[in-house]
Design an enzyme around this catalytic site. Sequence first.
Site, short mmCIF file in Angstrom:
data_model
loop_
_atom_site.label_atom_id
_atom_site.label_comp_id
_atom_site.label_asym_id
_atom_site.label_seq_id
_atom_site.Cartn_x
_atom_site.Cartn_y
_atom_site.Cartn_z
NE ARG A 61 -3.81 -2.40 0.39
CZ ARG A 61 -4.45 -3.06 -0.56
NH1 ARG A 61 -4.15 -2.86 -1.83
NH2 ARG A 61 -5.37 -3.95 -0.26
CG ASP A 301 -4.39 -11.29 -3.34
OD1 ASP A 301 -3.87 -10.15 -3.27
OD2 ASP A 301 -5.44 -11.51 -3.97
ZN ZN Z 1 -5.29 -9.62 -7.99
#
Ligand code: ZN
Length: 428
Positions: A61, A301
């Site tokens: 991020r 992920d």
């Molecule tokens: Zn993705």
Amino acid sequence: MKRVIRNADVLFAGRLQKKEVLFDGTSILEVSDKVTADAEEIDGTGLTLLPGLIDVHTHLREPGHEQKETIATGSKAAAAGGFTTIMAMPNIDPFPDNVETVSEYLKRIREKAVVNVLPYGTITCREAGQTASDYEGLKKLGIRWFSDDGVGVADEKVMLEAMRKAKENDVLFACHTEDMNYRRPGASVHEDAFAERMGWLGIPSACESAQLIRDLELVKQTGLRYHACHISAKESVEALRRAKAQGADVSGEVTVHHLLLENTDVRGTNWKMNPPLRTHEDRMSLIEALEDGTLDFIASDHAPHTEADKDKPMAQAAFGIVSLETSFALLYTEFVLHQQRWSLEQLVDWMSYLPAKRFGLGKKGKIEAGYDPDLVLVELGSERRIKAKDFFSKGKNTPFDGWAVRATVRETIVSGRSVYRIGGGMTK
Ligand SMILES: [Zn+2]
């Protein structure tokens, strides 16, 4: 300075063995029954020593969305979860699509990360799906992996041109495939009768598989090295299996949550991610595909969000869950201990050596003389409960809060230095 780990069960040459491991800041120097060299000692009594885990799919991020996660908090979460190398997806602001931005980004990583962080560049500028990024320039900075994760490259001509250019530069694409023609606004979970009963708009499997099938055709034409991110649907597994049988240079990853959860498990927005949790049949096909090599390895992920991002109706909440601090413990507990379906060695291969090999990360993923001194000491067997509120990650958005697991990371060593010790916190 040299250090030696004694008294641990070491994952060495494909099985757990009582060995001693000597290393310095550059490499593992010796793995033997008795290390006699003068070195600082680490006592591994009662613990298991594994090669540091490697995750090619995380979202840190920063820069741009620091309220969700930063390079510091995300890489600390990695260390606490046993990961020594993570790859950071490029849906940040500014997008890493040019030399100047990436140079700045790499400097930030060097200053802030507690584990090895390797960033992706974007496939297209600003992930806008229009023009290919500067692969040649970025490769000179060490970026050899490109992704538009979060979106698919919709235009086939753009993708073909991008693949040709990538092939010339010998870089790899890691693709999030998603054909938005199949996704209605507000669609949040897998499309089937269960979603309908719950009143949720669904995302059909074709949303993923249609674009993957298109990409695999383009891979055939271009010969590009191609990696399929977070495969969730059995149709995608079939497409990948066919492409591999035809000799294409393709690989695929499966996430921890798609191995553990199904669409009917969804209880709220902490179960909402993209691609969504799919049916029992899909999940079984993912497990089998991992076992038969159609899918190559496991990724997390890791997708942190703020509470406000998730505290919304299903249709509006953000996609994604955090997973760096839970991945290994969950998979070990479920598939190695409970089901006895996988060996520890197999699980660690999928979470360390195999991703390193596919992405060309060098001497990583094994405990052997000459390999990088990235190691993790874990305690296996004793039970604890996952507590999201204690995560190092800023994101507490996990469906696994409160789950009982039987693996705990005790110490994480990156480039020969201990960066995390349970109870002792984190050192940069
Ligand atoms: Zn993705």
